[in-house]
Write a protein that holds these residues in place. Structure first.
Motif, mmCIF file in Angstrom:
data_model
loop_
_atom_site.group_PDB
_atom_site.id
_atom_site.type_symbol
_atom_site.label_atom_id
_atom_site.label_comp_id
_atom_site.label_asym_id
_atom_site.label_seq_id
_atom_site.Cartn_x
_atom_site.Cartn_y
_atom_site.Cartn_z
ATOM 1 N N GLY A 1 0.803 -1.213 0.000
ATOM 2 C CA GLY A 1 0.000 0.000 0.000
ATOM 3 C C GLY A 1 0.837 1.264 0.000
ATOM 4 N N ILE A 2 0.176 2.396 0.157
ATOM 5 C CA ILE A 2 0.803 3.697 -0.055
ATOM 6 C C ILE A 2 1.866 4.036 0.986
ATOM 7 C CG2 ILE A 2 -0.931 5.016 1.250
ATOM 8 C CD1 ILE A 2 -0.723 7.172 -0.972
ATOM 9 N N SER A 3 1.732 3.536 2.204
ATOM 10 C CA SER A 3 2.661 3.900 3.277
ATOM 11 C C SER A 3 3.652 2.798 3.601
ATOM 12 C CB SER A 3 1.883 4.264 4.550
ATOM 13 O OG SER A 3 1.058 5.383 4.334
ATOM 14 N N SER A 4 3.847 1.856 2.686
ATOM 15 C CA SER A 4 4.605 0.661 3.023
ATOM 16 C C SER A 4 5.693 0.382 2.002
ATOM 17 C CB SER A 4 3.631 -0.522 3.160
ATOM 18 O OG SER A 4 4.235 -1.580 3.844
ATOM 19 N N SER A 5 6.158 -0.872 1.974
ATOM 20 C CA SER A 5 7.166 -1.297 1.017
ATOM 21 C C SER A 5 7.227 -2.818 1.022
ATOM 22 C CB SER A 5 8.541 -0.709 1.372
ATOM 23 O OG SER A 5 9.045 -1.274 2.566
ATOM 24 N N ALA A 6 8.113 -3.369 0.227
ATOM 25 C CA ALA A 6 8.198 -4.823 0.073
ATOM 26 C C ALA A 6 8.461 -5.538 1.386
ATOM 27 C CB ALA A 6 9.289 -5.168 -0.940
ATOM 28 N N GLY A 7 9.239 -4.917 2.262
ATOM 29 C CA GLY A 7 9.594 -5.569 3.516
ATOM 30 C C GLY A 7 8.423 -5.844 4.432
ATOM 31 N N SER A 8 7.301 -5.169 4.213
ATOM 32 C CA SER A 8 6.149 -5.334 5.091
ATOM 33 C C SER A 8 5.536 -6.729 4.998
ATOM 34 C CB SER A 8 5.079 -4.295 4.771
ATOM 35 O OG SER A 8 4.505 -4.535 3.498
ATOM 36 N N TRP A 9 5.852 -7.483 3.922
ATOM 37 C CA TRP A 9 5.267 -8.812 3.732
ATOM 38 C C TRP A 9 6.034 -9.922 4.438
ATOM 39 C CZ3 TRP A 9 0.602 -8.812 1.455
ATOM 40 C CH2 TRP A 9 0.271 -7.748 0.603
ATOM 41 N N ALA A 10 7.129 -9.598 5.114
ATOM 42 C CA ALA A 10 7.993 -10.636 5.670
ATOM 43 C C ALA A 10 7.268 -11.526 6.681
ATOM 44 C CB ALA A 10 9.220 -9.996 6.324
ATOM 45 N N LYS A 11 6.411 -10.953 7.511
ATOM 46 C CA LYS A 11 5.692 -11.747 8.510
ATOM 47 C C LYS A 11 4.731 -12.716 7.833
ATOM 48 C CE LYS A 11 2.928 -11.275 12.737
ATOM 49 N NZ LYS A 11 2.255 -10.319 13.660
ATOM 50 N N LEU A 12 4.020 -12.257 6.820
ATOM 51 C CA LEU A 12 3.100 -13.127 6.094
ATOM 52 C C LEU A 12 3.848 -14.254 5.400
ATOM 53 C CD1 LEU A 12 0.199 -13.674 4.959
ATOM 54 C CD2 LEU A 12 0.911 -12.314 2.970
ATOM 55 N N ALA A 13 5.038 -13.968 4.882
ATOM 56 C CA ALA A 13 5.784 -14.960 4.106
ATOM 57 C C ALA A 13 6.010 -16.246 4.887
ATOM 58 C CB ALA A 13 7.123 -14.367 3.659
ATOM 59 N N GLU A 14 6.139 -16.147 6.209
ATOM 60 C CA GLU A 14 6.363 -17.328 7.031
ATOM 61 C C GLU A 14 5.177 -18.293 6.978
ATOM 62 O OE1 GLU A 14 7.186 -15.943 10.952
ATOM 63 O OE2 GLU A 14 8.901 -14.722 10.330
ATOM 64 N N GLY B 1 -3.060 -7.428 -4.281
ATOM 65 C CA GLY B 1 -2.871 -5.987 -4.123
ATOM 66 C C GLY B 1 -3.495 -5.513 -2.833
ATOM 67 N N HIS B 2 -2.677 -4.919 -1.973
ATOM 68 C CA HIS B 2 -3.180 -4.408 -0.695
ATOM 69 C C HIS B 2 -3.352 -2.897 -0.774
ATOM 70 C CE1 HIS B 2 -2.729 -2.772 3.453
ATOM 71 N NE2 HIS B 2 -3.665 -3.672 3.650
ATOM 72 N N SER B 3 -4.520 -2.398 -0.364
ATOM 73 C CA SER B 3 -4.795 -0.972 -0.265
ATOM 74 C C SER B 3 -4.561 -0.283 -1.613
ATOM 75 C CB SER B 3 -3.967 -0.362 0.866
ATOM 76 O OG SER B 3 -4.412 0.938 1.186
ATOM 77 N N LEU B 4 -3.614 0.648 -1.705
ATOM 78 C CA LEU B 4 -3.348 1.288 -2.992
ATOM 79 C C LEU B 4 -2.882 0.265 -4.020
ATOM 80 C CD1 LEU B 4 -3.410 4.244 -4.134
ATOM 81 C CD2 LEU B 4 -0.929 4.189 -3.944
ATOM 82 N N GLY B 5 -2.222 -0.794 -3.547
ATOM 83 C CA GLY B 5 -1.811 -1.865 -4.447
ATOM 84 C C GLY B 5 -2.979 -2.548 -5.129
ATOM 85 N N ALA B 6 -4.170 -2.494 -4.521
ATOM 86 C CA ALA B 6 -5.354 -3.076 -5.153
ATOM 87 C C ALA B 6 -5.752 -2.283 -6.395
ATOM 88 C CB ALA B 6 -6.509 -3.134 -4.168
ATOM 89 N N MET B 7 -5.568 -0.965 -6.358
ATOM 90 C CA MET B 7 -5.842 -0.158 -7.555
ATOM 91 C C MET B 7 -4.858 -0.512 -8.666
ATOM 92 S SD MET B 7 -6.811 3.568 -5.896
ATOM 93 C CE MET B 7 -6.867 4.364 -7.502
ATOM 94 N N MET B 8 -3.604 -0.698 -8.317
ATOM 95 C CA MET B 8 -2.616 -1.116 -9.306
ATOM 96 C C MET B 8 -2.960 -2.489 -9.865
ATOM 97 S SD MET B 8 0.797 0.004 -7.208
ATOM 98 C CE MET B 8 0.945 1.622 -6.432
ATOM 99 N N ALA B 9 -3.404 -3.392 -8.985
ATOM 100 C CA ALA B 9 -3.781 -4.736 -9.425
ATOM 101 C C ALA B 9 -4.959 -4.679 -10.383
ATOM 102 C CB ALA B 9 -4.109 -5.612 -8.211
ATOM 103 N N GLY B 10 -5.933 -3.815 -10.101
ATOM 104 C CA GLY B 10 -7.083 -3.673 -10.983
ATOM 105 C C GLY B 10 -6.676 -3.180 -12.357
#
Length: 277
Positions: free
Chosen positions: A32-45, A96-105
């Motif tokens: 999303g707009i306030s984040s970056s790639a590193g934010s997914w590390a917890k989910l990756a596990e 796509g999360h948050s703003l990433g969902a608009m990009m995904a669309g």
């Protein structure tokens, strides 16, 4: 997830990858707009059966910003296509999360052939149809605060709102750390896209590929009632993420992973892979 970098015709594109020793189905993660790639590390596990690719959107991390200073979601989708093509990704589920969902669309409309499915997670729907004064307010509501307050003060004030009330202090610290990586230029261009584009321009009706809408049931940024309404408008399945705020994949990674896996596994032919780490 390992930090990596590609050089595209449009400049450097940075990302993180969780690879697998054997060929594995691919999930592509857009923050999303306030984040970056590193934010997914917890989910990756929680998704051990997948190859995970998480980009730093243009203007984030060390990724080269878009040339267009007033970009649309379609501009981000064009860079996304160049990146996935360079990586040789032939088939994936796009999350796509948050703003990433608009990009995904926008990507779904322009490049459906690479997609097995799309997940719109806590989706931002954009303000492109709002009055000009409202669009200008949205555009200036984030990057100007970051510029005026500095990263530390901005992150302290903003990070808790992205999580459920009373969120885990470690998760708040994780969100703050990602906000410390923001660049004003990239943040401003993403803010322009949020303010002046809309998900509805790309998805006025049900998409041409399988799609799922999910949302944290305590989301204070994109409220669940608005996200459910989007799912109804598009005639798409909807799934709650219990005890989760806007960054639902950080608040509740096990539930988020299970929702993604249940959706993606039959589309990509993956083994059941949402497991406790």
């Amino acid at each position: 997830m390992d930090a990596k970098r590609l050089t595209l015709d449009s400049g450097a594109q940075c990302y993180r990858e969780q690879a697998r020793p054997e060929p594995a189905p691919t999930l592509v993660l857009l923050h999303g707009i306030s984040s970056s790639a590193g934010s997914w590390a917890k989910l990756a596990e929680w998704l051990p059966g997948y190859r995970l690719l998480a980009w730093d959107a243009p203007g984030y991390g060390d990724s080269h910003p878009l040339a267009n200073e007033a970009p649309t979601a379609a501009d981000y989708a064009e860079r996304l296509e160049a990146w996935l093509a360079a990586l040789g990704v032939e088939r994936c589920v796009l999350v796509g999360h948050s703003l990433g969902a608009m990009m995904a669309g926008a990507y779904l409309v322009a490049y459906p052939g690479r997609l097995a499915g799309v997940v719109l997670a806590d989706p931002a729907q954009g303000y492109g149809d709002a009055e000009p004064t409202r669009r200008d307010e949205v555009y200036r509501s984030r990057w100007t605060q970051l510029e005026a307050q500095g990263h530390a003060a901005y992150a302290r004030a903003r990070a808790p709102r992205l999580l459920r009330a009373g969120g885990d202090p470690a998760d708040i610290a994780r969100v703050e750390a990602e906000m410390h990586k923001l660049h004003v230029e990239g943040f401003a261009r993403a803010g322009w896209m949020l303010a002046n584009d809309s998900l509805g321009r790309y998805l006025p009706v049900a998409p041409a590929v399988p799609a799922l809408v999910i949302c944290g049931d305590e989301d204070r940024i994109t409220p669940p009632e608005d996200v459910r309404a989007l799912a109804r408008r598009l005639a798409l399945p909807y799934r709650d993420i219990p005890r989760a705020g806007h960054a639902s994949y950080i608040d509740a990674p096990a539930a988020f992973a299970r929702a993604i896996d249940d959706f993606a596994r039959p589309l990509l032919g993956a083994a059941d892979s949402a497991e406790k780490p």
